[in-house]
Design an enzyme around this catalytic site. Structure first.
Site, PDB file in Angstrom:
ATOM      1  CE  LYS A 254      -3.947   1.730   2.573  1.00  0.00           C
ATOM      2  NZ  LYS A 254      -4.856   1.574   3.741  1.00  0.00           N
TER       3      LYS A 254
ATOM      4  CB  SER B 206      -8.178   3.252   2.814  1.00  0.00           C
ATOM      5  OG  SER B 206      -7.371   2.528   3.733  1.00  0.00           O
TER       6      SER B 206
ATOM      7  CB  SER C 235      -8.393   0.353   5.535  1.00  0.00           C
ATOM      8  OG  SER C 235      -8.955   1.506   5.368  1.00  0.00           O
TER       9      SER C 235
HETATM   10  N1  GLN Z   1     -12.968   3.477   6.153  1.00  0.00           N
HETATM   11  C1  GLN Z   1     -12.587   3.930   7.120  1.00  0.00           C
HETATM   12  C2  GLN Z   1     -12.318   5.402   7.078  1.00  0.00           C
HETATM   13  O1  GLN Z   1     -12.378   6.167   6.259  1.00  0.00           O
HETATM   14  C3  GLN Z   1     -11.488   3.283   7.777  1.00  0.00           C
HETATM   15  C4  GLN Z   1     -10.126   3.668   6.933  1.00  0.00           C
HETATM   16  C5  GLN Z   1      -8.931   2.854   7.489  1.00  0.00           C
HETATM   17  O2  GLN Z   1      -9.166   1.603   8.024  1.00  0.00           O
HETATM   18  N2  GLN Z   1      -7.871   3.259   7.080  1.00  0.00           N
HETATM   19  O3  GLN Z   1     -11.453   6.075   7.847  1.00  0.00           O
END
Ligand code: GLN
Length: 493
Positions: free
Chosen positions: A85, A160, A184
């Site tokens: 990532k 994400s 994420s």
């Molecule tokens: N979807 C969640 C957010 O927008 C979690 C994101 C993540 O785990 N980095 O914060």
């Protein structure tokens, strides 16, 4: 040129071939690079990959081959192509968090988790697309355009870590790293039909992970099966002098515990698995509910005792998360001011330079979080929002402690309330936040959790979630491994 197809092999199977001299590291890497090019080509590009350096990957493969010649063997991930990532620091490739504000930034050091995989022979072939600074659930918030789900190109891969989950699902790599703050890794793994793990907070060093919300962030592996994910977690876990929040607890050898169970008729004999009713609300997709029920029946047939459990504070998790995570983000992201990293606006006065760099450099969602976070931390509002959220976080953690304290070994839930949605379908940020409803709880409580494929609805993958108590990853993997075997090949694409 055509390359052999290794896209269906697990990381452990491919590494065994490389280690045994049946496949050269260069062939393994070339096959992955060819698939990455294919997936990135044309108007239907999956847009899973942001940066790749073919020359560097080939050079790494050549030096691995040389090292193997000398030592007679590679590591446990010899010649395995991995995707990372874009919020994890890597050498020789940009680390931009899919943000304009870090355009062109190349880190002078690498993340501990990446270094540990490389020490075992893995080779970084790509940095993957993501929601900017890991804020989002669809990989649509990327400054480089949305990624597509390889299972259905009109749909999101989740987020994400959508690029990492998509790269595994598309057969580009057997193993990838993602990061979790609130789901994420697990949510995109569920949307793409692969396995994703969020370790206990402090199990894996965060050194080299660009901070989003430091009290929630963890790096986690994404793989095609439970065994590969467990191996990767074993490798990246453990104490690191560069991260004081990383635990010095001994790392269990997860695979030694579950692999011998493969031949047992009742591998979950003696275990109690809790099913929290709050994770099965009315809005849950009926197809997902049915698949979860089937998995629960399988868990019983594997010897587990299944009991209902109450987690009464679950509904508070989204509001609490969306106060704590933006608050920590607003503080962490203050360092991106155009002075030391990435893009800088050309404006004469210093204050204007800061303002313009940040206004131009951050996308809408990141800006929204910074504003929200700054607000909840500001004098006069701190007690009403931030402090209150912290105490409710304590209640959510207590729900887990109570359940695990009452003899429950693991919890089983759906990973997401829906399957992968169409690109552009969720325009209201609140609707997007709700897709994290079953995953943010584990981050708030710090417990380990993972998603594995449990079937498909309308052709789209569905993830089942297994949650265990702090540092009980081996329990979580034992349940996941047994369930995966019982589901057979059908849950996997
Ligand atoms: N979807 C969640 C957010 O927008 C979690 C994101 C993540 O785990 N980095 O914060």
């Amino acid at each position: 040129m055509t390359f052999p197809d290794f896209s269906r092999l697990s990381a452990t199977a491919l590494a065994a071939k490389v280690d045994g001299g049946n496949v050269s590291p260069l062939d393994s890497i070339n096959a992955s690079l060819a698939r990455a090019r294919e997936a990135g080509a044309g108007r239907e590009s999956l847009n899973l990959i942001l940066w790749s350096n073919e020359q560097l990957a080939r050079r790494d493969a050549a030096s691995l081959a040389e090292g193997m010649n000398r030592a007679g063997k590679g590591g446990r991930l010899a010649g395995i192509p991995i995707a990372v990532k874009d919020n994890l620091a890597t050498l020789g490739l940009p680390t931009t968090c899919a943000s304009k504000i870090l355009a062109g930034y190349v880190s002078p050091y690498e993340a501990t988790a990446v270094a540990r995989l490389r020490e075992e022979g893995a080779i970084v072939v790509a940095k993957t697309n993501m929601d900017e600074f890991a804020m989002g659930s669809s990989t649509e918030n990327s400054a480089y355009g949305p990624a597509r789900n390889p299972i259905d190109l009109r749909r999101v891969p989740g987020g994400s870590s959508g690029g990492s989950a998509g790269a595994v699902a598309a057969g580009i790599v057997p193993l990838a790293l993602g990061s979790e703050t609130g789901g994420s890794v697990r949510q995109p793994a569920a949307f793409c039909g692969v396995v994703g793990v969020k370790p206990t907070y402090g199990r894996v060093s965060r050194f080299g992970l660009v901070a989003f919300a430091s009290s929630l962030d963890q790096i986690g592996p994404i793989a095609r099966n439970v065994d590969d994910a467990a191996l990767a977690l074993e490798i990246i876990s453990g104490v690191d002098p560069n991260d004081s929040t990383c635990s010095s607890r001994k790392v269990d050898t997860y695979r030694d515990e579950f692999l011998p169970l493969a031949t047992s008729a009742e591998p979950l004999d003696g275990m109690t698995i809790g099913v929290p009713e709050e994770y099965f609300p009315e809005m849950l997709d009926p197809g997902i509910r049915a698949l979860c029920e089937r998995s629960i029946d399988l868990l019983k047939s594997l010897g587990a005792k299944v009991v209902d459990v109450k987690m009464p504070n679950t509904a508070l998790a989204i509001p609490v998360y969306y106060i704590i995570a933006p608050a920590e983000a607003s503080s962490n992201l203050a360092r991106f001011d155009g002075v030391r990293y990435g893009a800088r606006a050309e404006t004469a006065a210093l204050r204007d330079m800061y303002a313009e760099t940040r206004s131009k450099g951050f996308g809408d969602e990141v800006t929204r979080r910074i504003l929200l976070g700054t607000y909840v931390l500001s004098a006069g509002y701190y007690d009403a929002y931030y402090r209150k959220a912290q105490s409710v976080r304590g209640l959510i953690t207590r729900d887990f402690r109570d359940a695990f304290g009452r003899g429950i070994d693991a919890l089983f839930t759906p990973t997401t309330p829906t399957t992968a949605f169409a690109i552009g379908a969720l325009t209201d940020p609140y609707e997007m936040y709700m897709s994290d409803i079953f995953t943010v709880t584990a981050n708030l409580a710090g417990v380990p959790a993972m998603s594995l494929p449990i079937g498909r609805v309308g052709g789209l993958p569905v993830g089942g979630q297994i949650i265990a108590s702090h540092f009980c990853e081996s329990t979580m993997f034992r349940v996941a491994y047994a369930l995966e075997a019982a589901l057979g090949g059908e849950a996997h694409q």
